[in-house]
Design an enzyme around this catalytic site. Structure first.
Site, PDB file in Angstrom:
ATOM      1  N   HIS A 116      -8.713 -80.582 -40.537  1.00  0.00           N
ATOM      2  CA  HIS A 116     -10.119 -80.397 -40.163  1.00  0.00           C
ATOM      3  C   HIS A 116     -10.987 -80.763 -41.362  1.00  0.00           C
ATOM      4  CE1 HIS A 116     -13.262 -77.653 -37.989  1.00  0.00           C
ATOM      5  NE2 HIS A 116     -13.879 -78.590 -38.708  1.00  0.00           N
TER       6      HIS A 116
ATOM      7  N   HIS B  72     -14.333 -83.402 -42.134  1.00  0.00           N
ATOM      8  CA  HIS B  72     -15.325 -84.415 -41.732  1.00  0.00           C
ATOM      9  C   HIS B  72     -15.530 -85.315 -42.934  1.00  0.00           C
ATOM     10  CE1 HIS B  72     -16.526 -82.054 -38.132  1.00  0.00           C
ATOM     11  NE2 HIS B  72     -16.148 -81.041 -38.902  1.00  0.00           N
TER      12      HIS B  72
ATOM     13  N   HIS C   2     -14.314 -78.811 -31.592  1.00  0.00           N
ATOM     14  CA  HIS C   2     -14.850 -77.616 -32.241  1.00  0.00           C
ATOM     15  C   HIS C   2     -15.237 -76.643 -31.116  1.00  0.00           C
ATOM     16  CE1 HIS C   2     -15.104 -80.127 -35.749  1.00  0.00           C
ATOM     17  NE2 HIS C   2     -15.801 -79.262 -36.457  1.00  0.00           N
TER      18      HIS C   2
ATOM     19  N   GLU D  32     -16.786 -71.554 -33.047  1.00  0.00           N
ATOM     20  CA  GLU D  32     -17.246 -71.435 -34.447  1.00  0.00           C
ATOM     21  C   GLU D  32     -18.474 -70.527 -34.407  1.00  0.00           C
ATOM     22  OE1 GLU D  32     -18.857 -75.074 -36.138  1.00  0.00           O
ATOM     23  OE2 GLU D  32     -18.761 -74.303 -38.199  1.00  0.00           O
TER      24      GLU D  32
ATOM     25  N   ASP E  51     -13.187 -78.520 -43.927  1.00  0.00           N
ATOM     26  CA  ASP E  51     -14.357 -78.829 -43.095  1.00  0.00           C
ATOM     27  C   ASP E  51     -15.259 -79.865 -43.779  1.00  0.00           C
ATOM     28  OD1 ASP E  51     -15.823 -78.649 -40.764  1.00  0.00           O
ATOM     29  OD2 ASP E  51     -16.664 -76.667 -41.152  1.00  0.00           O
ATOM     30  N   ASP E  52     -16.177 -79.399 -44.627  1.00  0.00           N
ATOM     31  CA  ASP E  52     -17.124 -80.275 -45.336  1.00  0.00           C
ATOM     32  C   ASP E  52     -17.133 -79.869 -46.802  1.00  0.00           C
ATOM     33  OD1 ASP E  52     -18.503 -81.638 -42.905  1.00  0.00           O
ATOM     34  OD2 ASP E  52     -18.533 -79.504 -42.435  1.00  0.00           O
TER      35      ASP E  52
HETATM   36  N1  ADE Z   1     -19.983 -81.330 -38.404  1.00  0.00           N
HETATM   37  C1  ADE Z   1     -19.578 -81.231 -39.669  1.00  0.00           C
HETATM   38  N2  ADE Z   1     -19.153 -79.984 -39.920  1.00  0.00           N
HETATM   39  C2  ADE Z   1     -19.264 -79.284 -38.771  1.00  0.00           C
HETATM   40  C3  ADE Z   1     -18.969 -77.959 -38.394  1.00  0.00           C
HETATM   41  N3  ADE Z   1     -18.473 -77.062 -39.231  1.00  0.00           N
HETATM   42  N4  ADE Z   1     -19.251 -77.583 -37.120  1.00  0.00           N
HETATM   43  C4  ADE Z   1     -19.761 -78.455 -36.263  1.00  0.00           C
HETATM   44  N5  ADE Z   1     -20.043 -79.705 -36.573  1.00  0.00           N
HETATM   45  C5  ADE Z   1     -19.798 -80.131 -37.822  1.00  0.00           C
HETATM   46 ZN    ZN Z   2     -15.830 -79.052 -38.558  1.00  0.00          ZN
END
Ligand code: ADE
Ligand code: ZN
Length: 338
Positions: free
Chosen positions: A17, A19, A197, A200, A278-279
């Site tokens: 996971h 991005h 997703h 969340e 994630d990011d």
């Molecule tokens: N795009 C990038 N990170 C995300 C996240 N945590 N939830 C939804 N969309 C995303």
């Molecule tokens: Zn994500």
């Protein structure tokens, strides 16, 4: 016995996971802005980083999409992806499944081939350089229309051999998985796998919808499943993986503190939970930092950490021999390291 960080780093791990646009570090945002003559809203790297003070998913997404605007050429996508893979390799990641958001770029007039071409070339080079394997997952932006998603899919099918699955991301609340049922059906008809997703910020009902209507094989995040005991039971029984992102969940206020995170409880109930970043450029750490944060805050045992690494391999889209190879390495590691 090795210290905790060395132990986790040495565990063979898959990241499922991530991005790729969320791996764009502020320094690279500034470099690319300079290269393309883009004026940024923030005067310095420090000022930009200071703006990463989010109160929910949307407040993050607004900054994340603005950051992605500096990606213009194939080499920009290459450089961003290469930088991520170097960091992942340093953290002991042996396999990675990477999301990309084509609509973020095609809507700005960047060609699909530029996006996929730059990312794919970096994936290939990193496999040669580090032995790290990877897959690409095309994500649809759920705040945009079903038509827009369908158009992105049709454009991307010209590069069908370069991605293995479709996903669903962006603003969750008010955009249920059912909105994209036809697009996912079209993708599955092309032989693509599906993930989404769900759970969340959105309710457990979205996890059920993603499973029932989009036929996903993994749930990204999914932490709100805990509010529905029957759903937790189903996720455990069917071993449907959850790609959990601990630092993200804290930075986006899904849980108040890491000590409140439910990853340990879900693991204890036998769910196939995995740890991911994630990011990472926005949330304060790559995969190793995520493992470290939960290991410390939730006092996870080394057996639990090995289980998380095993889960990441089992939940991946690697073929059976590759999974067996890495699981055997984790098992051998058991005896030597603990
Ligand atoms: N795009 C990038 N990170 C995300 C996240 N945590 N939830 C939804 N969309 C995303
Ligand atoms: Zn994500």
């Amino acid at each position: 016995m090795p210290d905790l960080e060395s132990f986790i780093r040495a565990l063979p791990k898959a990241e499922l996971h991530l991005h790729i646009e969320g791996s764009l570090e502020p320094e690279m945002v500034f470099d690319l802005a300079r290269k393309h003559g883009v004026t940024l809203k923030y005067p310095t790297v420090e000022a930009l980083r200071a703006a990463y003070d989010f109160h929910d998913l949307q407040s993050f997404l607004d900054i994340y999409y603005a950051g992605a605007d500096v990606l213009r050429e194939e080499s920009d996508f290459y450089d961003m992806t290469a930088a991520y893979l170097t960091r992942a390799h340093a953290d002991g990641v042996v396999h990675t499944e990477i999301f990309f958001d084509p609509q973020t770029h095609t809507e700005r007039g960047i060609a699909m081939g530029v996006v996929i071409g730059g990312i794919s070339r970096a994936l290939k080079d990193a496999e040669t350089r580090y032995g790290i394997t990877s897959r690409l997952i095309l994500c649809f932006l759920r705040h945009l229309s079903e038509e827009s998603a369908m158009q992105a899919l049709e454009q991307a099918l010209a590069f069908r051999d370069q991605f293995v699955a479709v996903g669903l991301d962006s603003s969750e609340k008010g955009h249920p998985p059912s909105k994209f049922a036809r697009v996912f059906a079209r993708a599955r008809a092309e032989g693509l796998l599906a993930v989404a997703h769900a759970g969340e910020e959105g309710p457990p009902a979205y996890i059920r919808e993603a499973l029932g209507q989009l036929k996903v094989v993994r749930i990204d995040h999914g932490v709100r499943c805990e509010e529905d005991a029957a759903l937790v039971q189903r996720l455990a029984t069917e071993q449907i993986p959850l790609t959990v992102c601990p630092l993200s969940n804290i930075r986006l206020k899904v849980f108040p503190r890491m000590a409140d995170h439910n990853l340990g409880r879900l693991l204890q109930q036998g769910l196939c939970v995995t740890v991911n970043s994630d990011d990472p450029a926005y949330f304060g750490g790559y995969v190793l930092a995520n493992y470290m944060a939960v290991a410390k805050a939730l006092a996870l045992s080394r057996a639990q950490l090995r289980q998380l690494a095993r889960n990441s391999i089992t939940a991946s889209f690697l073929d059976a021999p590759a999974k067996q190879h890495w699981l055997a390495r984790i098992d051998a590691f058991d005896e030597v390291e603990s």
